[in-house]
Design a protein around this motif. Structure first.
Motif: not given
Length: 540
Positions: A434, A438, A441, A450
């Motif tokens: 990540f 990212d 998110k 994820e």
């Protein structure tokens, strides 16, 4: 026309595929020949499932063409079992050969007519002839045998699909894909939701299958067992390797190593030539040699080494405080669900260094046991005694409840730990892939993979000395599974886990506890492969 081993079944010519500005494939050229099994691999998002859809004709290329040999029947493992809700299980399997199923329906319709014309008689005769050519009389017995081999009992073969549990419906769709000896078989994650017995049967089926198979799978052992070739997707291209997954891994590593060594020699030679030219280019007696060295220098080309798009997360379960002598003792544990004892007077003691793989036909039983051990579910009788030094980390099979939040990843991980410095968290998340934006998110929109990496990150930051992992490879790609495997092998604490990943089980577990259908256990301090050997001998 009869197809022979080695004949080209699918030819991909200069295929490109674009979605908006994103190019997924560019000028791909590859041939798939008869008698081979191809494992299609690549990082998450590389387009493995999309490529299978290109081959099946489900989606069209942006440019280029996919050519399938004439009169060859292609079968594709479907994922949507809901479209068959009202169909009988046996019929759904036979639908794998669509032409045969059409003939059977048309025959039944015609035989139900009260009157026949001469034209009807001729049409029926033609249908019967084609039915015979397609081995129609054996359709139901063959379909039934496939279902039984995949663990679906005979009494369920004539039920409607909606009457089966979801995991059984997935098996029915697999039987549908395998039915009728297709010329080309496309399988996207065929081992998902299969129990160990069904996976072993499928391995043997594909090993003995004489036609063309193309598979996407995250199961390394499965790819090793069945594949004759590996098709590797990287940077929009597909490169073909002869051999199984392990051979691909070793070959690709060796190629990278050889290119680096070759470049090192070339770089040393460049330095040597540059040094000579610098020293003697102004020297009249050496000028010819210097000019010659310049020409040699111009000819040396370094190999372009493009790093793979694959990324391996860094998974390392460090322990804050080691466990003491007393770890976990379970005595006479009993759990009743809907009047059935799923656990009946179960007793076991976890000792120092134990890494225990739990096996059961019903996933719910293993999950229930783990939930009882962590205090999430109540039990009816017995006792559970944890050692005072034990700090466990738990990875559930269903992690939905952890992600019903509007928090972003860095806020989500931060809520579990008193770490004020955001750069520490960002550095840690970067190792779990990540990076950059990212980390901002929202966790409620993350993919399955994820979310799984977030849960592993949470556990690593907890630094437990005891792990309880319920199907930890679910949703992970091959690279993450490989990293998890290494992390568990290196973990110095104790582990209770359940997994369908053969490689993980065989390299991590040193003890097997099988929960039988009557709720008892069989406890063996043996490696996983030895356990399977014993099971095979018992069943033979």
């Amino acid at each position: 026309m009869k197809t022979f081993w080695g004949d080209i079944m699918i030819q991909v010519n200069n295929v490109s595929l674009k979605f908006g500005k994103r190019t997924l494939f560019e000028d791909v050229n590859i041939k798939f020949t008869n008698g081979n099994c191809y494992g299609l691999i690549g990082a998450n998002g590389a387009g493995k499932s999309t490529f299978l859809k290109l081959l099946s004709g489900e989606i069209e290329t942006t440019s280029g063409e996919v050519i399938i040999s004439k009169n060859e029947r292609l079968s594709f493992l479907r994922q949507d079992h809901y479209q068959y809700e009202d169909k009988r299980v046996i019929d759904v399997v036979i639908m794998g050969n669509s032409r045969l199923y059409e003939i059977m329906e048309e025959k039944d319709k015609m035989y139900s007519q009260t009157e026949f014309s001469d034209e009807d008689g001729m049409k029926l005769a033609n249908l019967e002839a084609e039915f015979m050519d397609l081995d129609g009389w054996n359709a139901e017995p063959d379909a039934s045998q496939l279902l039984s081999n995949l663990g679906i009992p005979v009494e369920e073969h004539y039920l409607s699909m909606k009457e089966l549990p979801v995991k059984s419906r997935v098996k029915v769709l697999l039987a549908q894909a395998l039915f009728g000896n297709p010329d080309i078989l496309l399988l996207d994650e065929p081992t998902n939701s299969l129990d160990l017995e069904a996976i072993r049967w499928l391995e043997e089926f594909l090993i003995n299958f004489n036609n063309t198979v193309i598979i996407v799978s995250h199961d390394r052992h499965f790819l090793n067992k069945v594949c004759t070739h590996i098709a590797d997707i990287d940077y929009g291209k597909i490169k073909l390797y002869v051999g199984n997954y392990d051979f691909w891994y070793e070959s690709s590593e060796l190629i990278q190593k050889q290119m680096k060594e070759s470049n090192k020699k070339k770089e040393d030679k460049i330095k040597e030539l540059q040094s000579f030219i610098a020293r003697f280019s102004a020297n009249a007696s050496k000028s010819k040699q210097a000019t010659s060295r310049k020409k040699m220098l111009e000819k040396i080309q370094l190999d372009e080494i493009i790093p793979s798009s694959r990324k391996y997360p860094y998974i390392d379960f460090k322990i804050e405080k080691p466990s003491g002598k007393e770890i976990l003792k379970v005595e006479n544990l009993t759990k009743i669900i809907d009047g059935k004892k799923i656990l009946d007077k179960v007793s076991f003691t976890i000792l120092k260094g134990d890494k225990v793989c739990f096996i059961a036909q019903d996933d719910m039983v293993k999950t229930a046991l783990f939930n009882i051990l962590i205090g999430k579910e109540k039990y009816d009788k017995g006792s559970i005694e944890w050692g005072k030094t034990i700090n466990f980390g738990y990875l559930p099979q269903d992690n939905t409840e952890y992600f019903n939040s509007e928090k972003n990843i860095i806020e989500w991980i931060g809520q579990y730990y008193d770490i004020k410095d955001e750069t520490i968290l960002r550095g840690f998340l970067g190792r779990m892939l990540f990076s950059g934006e990212d980390v901002f998110k929202k966790v409620n929109i993350l993919s399955g993979g994820e979310k799984a990496r977030c849960m592993l990150s949470k556990i690593m930051l907890e630094q437990p000395n005891f792990l309880i992992l319920d199907e930890p490879t679910n949703h992970l790609d091959l690279e993450s599974i490989t990293s998890l495997n290494k992390g568990l092998c290196n973990f110095q604490g104790e582990v209770l886990f359940t997994s369908r990943d053969y490689e993980l089980n065989s390299t991590v577990a040193n003890r097997i506890i099988e929960i039988t259908s009557d709720g008892n256990i069989i406890d063996r301090s043996i490696p996983y492969e030895e356990y399977l050997d014993k099971q095979n001998k018992m069943n033979s």
